[in-house]
Design a protein around this motif. Structure first.
Motif, PDB file in Angstrom:
ATOM      1  N   UNK A 119       0.873  -1.187   0.000  1.00  0.00           N
ATOM      2  CA  UNK A 119       0.000   0.000   0.000  1.00  0.00           C
ATOM      3  C   UNK A 119       0.902   1.226   0.000  1.00  0.00           C
ATOM      4  N   UNK A 120       0.495   2.248  -0.750  1.00  0.00           N
ATOM      5  CA  UNK A 120       1.332   3.432  -0.859  1.00  0.00           C
ATOM      6  C   UNK A 120       0.526   4.707  -0.887  1.00  0.00           C
ATOM      7  N   UNK A 121       1.108   5.742  -1.510  1.00  0.00           N
ATOM      8  CA  UNK A 121       0.456   7.058  -1.545  1.00  0.00           C
ATOM      9  C   UNK A 121      -0.914   6.981  -2.221  1.00  0.00           C
ATOM     10  N   UNK A 122      -1.026   6.125  -3.230  1.00  0.00           N
ATOM     11  CA  UNK A 122      -2.310   5.983  -3.902  1.00  0.00           C
ATOM     12  C   UNK A 122      -3.394   5.429  -3.006  1.00  0.00           C
ATOM     13  N   UNK A 137       3.964   5.163  -4.923  1.00  0.00           N
ATOM     14  CA  UNK A 137       2.545   5.209  -5.254  1.00  0.00           C
ATOM     15  C   UNK A 137       1.786   3.974  -4.768  1.00  0.00           C
ATOM     16  N   UNK A 138       2.401   2.787  -4.910  1.00  0.00           N
ATOM     17  CA  UNK A 138       1.690   1.549  -4.577  1.00  0.00           C
ATOM     18  C   UNK A 138       2.348   0.748  -3.454  1.00  0.00           C
ATOM     19  N   UNK A 139       3.530   1.156  -3.000  1.00  0.00           N
ATOM     20  CA  UNK A 139       4.235   0.414  -1.965  1.00  0.00           C
ATOM     21  C   UNK A 139       4.814   1.374  -0.940  1.00  0.00           C
ATOM     22  N   UNK A 177      -2.474   0.567   8.705  1.00  0.00           N
ATOM     23  CA  UNK A 177      -1.682   1.803   8.705  1.00  0.00           C
ATOM     24  C   UNK A 177      -2.608   2.968   9.020  1.00  0.00           C
ATOM     25  N   UNK A 178      -2.239   3.775  10.001  1.00  0.00           N
ATOM     26  CA  UNK A 178      -3.030   4.959  10.355  1.00  0.00           C
ATOM     27  C   UNK A 178      -2.136   6.195  10.260  1.00  0.00           C
TER      28      UNK A 178
END
Length: 293
Positions: free
Chosen positions: A148-151, A175-177, A286-287
């Motif tokens: 999971x990333x910025x996207x 973006x994705x990681x 993730x928070x």
């Protein structure tokens, strides 16, 4: 005419002889079935013995051929049955693997649900779930990569948790990681408080300690100190995040395993066994980091 009659006589004689032979063979066979004790006497008599021996060997050959083809047919049938059983066994093994995988996934999701207990209602809207897809070398998850990333809404300094407590903090985002470090990396130090006494606070200061005289090699202990050396901290006390710094308040960190007072520094230091199993991290939440003014 005479030749024709002689020919008919010879033909008739052959027919009679053949009939006699057949009758004898049938009689001998029937007699042997009803009284096996007379076979020796039959075998001992001239022509009858010859017919008997020939018939017996022919019978053995026929029976042997029949048994051979019967065994061959049974072999093929049994081979097919064995292959069918093997295929069925392989299918059952795969089903067991799939079921165990599903159970592991369900257990992981159930543990992840517990992480919701550590965040406030307004934070849940920003919570992102992810899977760990990479890690550092070695047994322990000191640094790791999540899918999971910025996207997905992940930011630098986001807090990583799971159903057991605080895992660590995100330090790099694409973006994705994202890349994160766990509490066993000293860069992820966190302020704590005693769960039973909120006014007794301290901070995790150093990298982890592997093993000790009192623990096995599989234990990885954290080390920290109390701000107030007079703090009433005891072995087995639960430590949670204090709310100071980036980490939200009241997320489990671990339990105190030992307390030491350093007179020279007038400091009370502690060792902590983390709540999170840093040898087994799969799914995380993730928070966003706590806003520090």
């Amino acid at each position: 005419m005479k030749l024709e009659k002689d020919s008919r006589r010879r033909l008739s004689l052959k027919t009679i002889l053949a009939t006699i032979v057949v009758v004898l063979i049938v009689a001998i066979t029937a007699n042997s079935m009803s009284n096996s004790g007379r076979l020796d006497a039959v075998e001992a008599k001239g022509p009858i013995s010859a017919f008997y021996i020939v018939g017996k060997h022919l019978n053995n050959v026929v029976v042997g051929i029949g048994d051979f083809f019967g065994d061959l047919a049974n072999f093929r049938s049994n081979a097919r049955m064995v292959q069918d059983l093997k295929n069925e066994n392989d299918k059952l093994k795969q089903k067991i693997i799939d079921m165990e995988s599903d159970v592991d996934k369900l257990d992981s999701l159930e543990r992840l649900k517990k992480s919701l207990n550590y965040v406030s209602t307004d934070q849940r809207n920003s919570l992102v779930t992810a899977s760990v897809i990479g890690k550092n070398n070695g047994d322990w998850y000191k640094s790791f990569v999540i899918d999971a990333g910025a996207g997905d809404g992940v930011k630098t300094d986001s807090i990583v948790i799971n159903g057991q407590g605080v895992v660590g903090i995100v330090y790099s985002v694409s973006n994705h990681y994202s890349k994160a470090i766990s509490l066993i990396d000293s860069r992820a130090s966190v302020s704590f408080k005693l769960a039973r006494k909120n006014d007794h606070k301290g901070v995790i200061t150093t990298s982890s300690i592997v093993g000790s005289a009192d623990f096995t090699d599989r234990d990885k202990l954290l080390q920290g100190y109390l701000f107030d050396p007079k703090s009433d901290v005891k072995k087995d006390d639960l430590l949670v995040t204090s709310g100071l710094g980036l980490y939200p308040e009241n997320i489990p960190i671990g339990n105190v395993t030992s307390v030491t007072y350093d007179k020279n520094k007038s400091m009370k230091t502690i060792k902590i066994r983390p709540s999170v199993d840093f040898k087994n991290i799969d799914n995380v939440s993730i928070i966003p980091p706590r806003k520090v003014q």
